[in-house]
Structure formats: C-alpha cells, structure tokens
Design a protein around this motif. Structure first.
Motif, short mmCIF file in Angstrom:
data_model
loop_
_atom_site.label_atom_id
_atom_site.label_comp_id
_atom_site.label_asym_id
_atom_site.label_seq_id
_atom_site.Cartn_x
_atom_site.Cartn_y
_atom_site.Cartn_z
N THR A 151 38.59 39.85 40.92
CA THR A 151 38.76 39.21 39.61
C THR A 151 39.60 37.95 39.74
O THR A 151 39.27 36.90 39.17
CB THR A 151 39.42 40.18 38.62
OG1 THR A 151 38.61 41.36 38.49
CG2 THR A 151 39.57 39.55 37.25
N ARG A 152 40.68 38.02 40.52
CA ARG A 152 41.53 36.86 40.74
C ARG A 152 40.78 35.76 41.49
O ARG A 152 40.90 34.57 41.17
CB ARG A 152 42.79 37.26 41.51
CG ARG A 152 43.76 38.14 40.73
CD ARG A 152 44.35 37.41 39.53
NE ARG A 152 45.10 36.22 39.93
CZ ARG A 152 46.39 36.22 40.27
NH1 ARG A 152 47.08 37.35 40.25
NH2 ARG A 152 46.99 35.09 40.60
N ALA A 154 37.57 35.18 41.46
CA ALA A 154 36.59 34.59 40.55
C ALA A 154 37.26 33.64 39.56
O ALA A 154 36.80 32.52 39.32
CB ALA A 154 35.84 35.70 39.81
N GLU A 155 38.37 34.09 38.97
CA GLU A 155 39.06 33.26 37.98
C GLU A 155 39.61 31.99 38.60
O GLU A 155 39.59 30.92 37.99
CB GLU A 155 40.17 34.09 37.32
CG GLU A 155 39.64 35.22 36.45
CD GLU A 155 40.73 36.15 35.96
OE1 GLU A 155 40.45 36.96 35.05
OE2 GLU A 155 41.86 36.09 36.50
N THR A 156 40.10 32.10 39.84
CA THR A 156 40.64 30.92 40.53
C THR A 156 39.55 29.87 40.75
O THR A 156 39.82 28.67 40.74
CB THR A 156 41.24 31.33 41.90
OG1 THR A 156 42.32 32.24 41.68
CG2 THR A 156 41.77 30.12 42.66
N GLY A 158 37.04 29.36 38.77
CA GLY A 158 36.45 28.96 37.50
C GLY A 158 35.25 29.77 37.06
O GLY A 158 34.50 29.36 36.17
N LYS A 160 33.38 33.07 35.30
CA LYS A 160 33.62 33.97 34.18
C LYS A 160 33.45 35.41 34.66
O LYS A 160 32.51 35.72 35.40
CB LYS A 160 32.62 33.68 33.06
CG LYS A 160 32.73 34.62 31.87
CD LYS A 160 31.63 34.33 30.85
CE LYS A 160 31.64 35.34 29.71
NZ LYS A 160 30.53 35.12 28.76
N VAL A 161 34.35 36.30 34.25
CA VAL A 161 34.30 37.70 34.65
C VAL A 161 34.13 38.59 33.42
O VAL A 161 34.87 38.47 32.45
CB VAL A 161 35.58 38.13 35.40
CG1 VAL A 161 35.52 39.60 35.77
CG2 VAL A 161 35.77 37.28 36.65
N GLU A 162 33.13 39.46 33.47
CA GLU A 162 32.90 40.42 32.38
C GLU A 162 32.86 41.83 32.94
O GLU A 162 32.16 42.10 33.91
CB GLU A 162 31.57 40.10 31.68
CG GLU A 162 31.25 41.05 30.53
CD GLU A 162 29.91 40.77 29.88
OE1 GLU A 162 29.54 41.49 28.93
OE2 GLU A 162 29.20 39.84 30.34
N VAL A 181 30.10 38.51 37.54
CA VAL A 181 30.77 37.25 37.84
C VAL A 181 29.76 36.12 37.63
O VAL A 181 28.72 36.09 38.30
CB VAL A 181 31.31 37.22 39.28
CG1 VAL A 181 32.01 35.88 39.57
CG2 VAL A 181 32.28 38.38 39.51
#
Length: 376
Positions: A151-152, A154-156, A158, A160-162, A181
C-alpha cells in the motif's frame, strides 16, 4: 574531453537510441497526434471508461516522448558545459556537468526499465492478494505488514489503492486481503512481487522472545478491460454470499453483501466485499474472476510460467522469493536476483523499486537466475 566522460556520454547516447527504437518515435508521435485530436471531441466523455483509457494512453505517450526529448536536450547541455569548462580551465564547471551526466544516466536507466513493461497486460491496473501461511498469529501479522508495504509503495508512486477484501486474524494481523492498485503499468511492476515472502524476527507474540520464521504469499493478476474477452460458463461457477469483513476487516463494509465466486474447473476463487450492495460486489467479483483466469492463460504463454507458478504452490520453506531478516541483523535479500539491502525499515515502508527493477531486467534479458544462498 576526458576518457571517463566520453564513455559516460557514449553510454547515454546508446541508451537513448535503444529507447527511440523501442518506442518507435515516428509511429508514437503520429499516435499521440491522433489521441490529441480525439481528446478534443466534446462527446468523448459520453463513455467515461473509454475516455479514461484514451487519456491514460495519451499521458503515457506524452511522458515517453517528452522524456526522450528532455534527456537528449540535457545531454547536449551537459556536453556544452563540459566543453566550456575545459576551454576556460574551470574544473568546478566540469565536475558539476559530470555529476549531471551521472544523474542523467540514472534517469535513462529508469526509462529503459519502464520500456521493458511492454507485456500484453503490463499497462493494466492490478489486483494484489496477500495470504498468511501456516503459523497462526505470527504469519497473520506478517501478512498485514506485507499489505502495508505494498500500500505504501503504491501511494508513493501515485497509484490509487482500493481494498476489496480483508479477513482479520483471530488475535492480530490478517488471514488474507485483496487490494486493487490503479495506475499506469501497475500490473507490470507488481507482477514481480508474486511469490512467497519469508520473515525472520523475534516475535512480539512470544513471551520468551524467541526468533520465529513466518511465511506469507503474494499473488498478483491484472485488471482487464473490455478489449480482453474471457468467456466463463455460469454453470462452472459456484456463488456464495456471506457477511462482509469476516472477523471484521477494518477497511471494508460489514453488511450481508460479500460475494465469493469459485470457478469449479480450475478451483480459482475470488472474494469481494468492498461495496455496500451485493449487486456491486457480485459484479466486481466477476471482473476479478475473469482477470484471474486471464492471468492463468497469460502465464501459459510466458516461458517462465512453470517457475512462477511453482513459487506460489506452498507457503513455506523452499518456495520463498525474498527473505526479510530483522534479528539478529537487518537484511532483505531477493533470492531470484541477489539484490539485498540492510535498510529493512525502508523496504517495509514500500521502497521496493530496486527489487522490482532487477527482476524485470532479469526477465527481459533472459538472464538465468543464479544459485543464490538464502539468509539465516
């Protein structure tokens, strides 16, 4: 110009040439012009899904073409600065431009890796599943650590995580979880992470503070769009409904709306519980099932399919792709490529690019995996 700088310049030029040939600049430029014209159509967003895919393709081409142009311009500027510095005897200017060339080489290397993401499904969004292995609370806690790591990451970047499904462990951690992702080349990057991950640490759940080894598996498959047709007979699929969240997943809805689909011929099962309605979860689950079956067919056409699949068969010794040792020393080591680091905190906070890049390069260039020794 000194020999070391000349060699650096030549390496960058060769890499740029490879990028231009791989991208087929003339063809890509024409396609970008076509996409720009389509983007001006006021009726484009009447079909949001089609419009979104078109805009993603346009953004990708703009980035690729613009990136090559930027590298070529910076290379020309740096060469000019070096020649000027040498002509004026200004060593400071030469060293500054040389440092800029080294950074430029890193940028070209990154773009070369992205160019490797040209597989049939690499551009798609990705589903990622984490499953705890045997070992109860310790393995379930490790599964949750892995989920947070991805998750980190993916967020780093840019993305989107669901959260689509999450089943909590009895005391701590999770038994399993599925996330989606979304972002350009999400599947292309994440597919390198599929396999068994091994953790060695002093367990916080052991009152005697003993060292424990835990395993969790990661499975990755692409989110396919309407251009991919996967026909599934409804008679081949068992549908089960249940209360969302199981023991109480923190990220998902808790109503009687979760849906599990099991494809009887293959045994593939998917669960979705993110939506508030059973109808929405059922539709999402069917998309996930089609994606899983597509991934299976995709892997049959990949020369390393057998090895990849073997890495997923058992969540335990002999199947791990990477080991994470937290005690008595700090080390994360990939057993396919040999890449390792002592920055365990950084890795567990999502710093995975070096591992992913090495695996992509190994697959792309056909480099055989070395006999790499695991860490204790």
């Amino acid at each position: 110009m000194r020999a070391e700088i000349e060699r650096l310049v030549e390496e960058i030029k060769q890499s740029v040439g490879l990028l231009r040939r791989h991208l087929d600049v003339e063809k890509s430029t024409a396609r970008l012009a076509e996409l720009n014209k389509l983007a001006e159509d006021p009726n484009l967003w009447n079909d949001p899904q089609k419009a979104q895919k078109l805009m993603q393709e346009r953004t990708s081409l703009e980035d690729s073409l613009g990136g090559i142009g930027k590298v070529e311009q910076e290379l020309e500027d740096d060469i000019g600065m070096i020649e000027l510095g040498e002509a004026e005897g200004d060593e400071g200017v030469v060293k500054e431009a040389e440092a800029a060339l080294k950074n430029l080489k890193k940028e070209v290397a990154r773009r070369e890796l992205e160019a490797l993401l040209s597989g049939e499904a690499d551009r798609f969004d990705s589903y990622l599943e984490v499953h705890a292995g045997a070992g109860g609370t310790e393995s379930q806690d490790w599964a949750q650590m892995l989920l947070r790591m991805y998750t980190r990451w993916a967020e780093t970047h840019g993305f989107k995580v669901e959260f689509l499904e999450e089943s909590e462990g009895e005391e701590a951690g999770i038994k399993s979880a599925t996330i989606q992702v979304s972002g350009h080349n999400a599947y292309g990057w994440l597919k390198t992470e599929a396999g068994v991950h091994r953790l060695v640490r002093i367990s916080p759940f052991d009152s005697n503070a003993r060292r424990h080894t835990s395993f969790s598996s990661v499975q990755v498959f692409p989110v396919i769009d309407d251009s991919i047709k996967i026909d599934i007979k409804e008679s081949d699929v068992r549908v089960d409904t249940m209360r969302s969240g199981g023991a109480g997943g923190q990220h998902v809805n808790k109503t009687e709306s979760a849906v599990r689909l099991t494809h009887i011929p293959t045994g593939v099962a998917v669960v979705c519980q993110a939506g508030r309605s059973q109808h929405k979860n059922r539709a999402q689950a069917w998309d996930m099932l089609r994606a899983r079956l597509y991934e299976i067919e995709l892997k049959k056409r990949e020369e390393k399919a057998a090895a990849d699949q073997a890495a997923k068969t058992d969540i335990g010794w002999g199947h791990q792709i990477r080991s994470y040792v937290l005690q008595p020393y700090q080390m994360v080591k990939d057993l396919r490529t040999g890449v390792q680091t002592s920055d365990t905190s950084g890795v567990l906070n999502g710093e995975l690019d070096d591992f992913m890049a090495a695996t992509l390069a190994q697959r792309a260039f056909g480099t055989p995996g070395a006999d790499i020794e695991d860490v204790d």
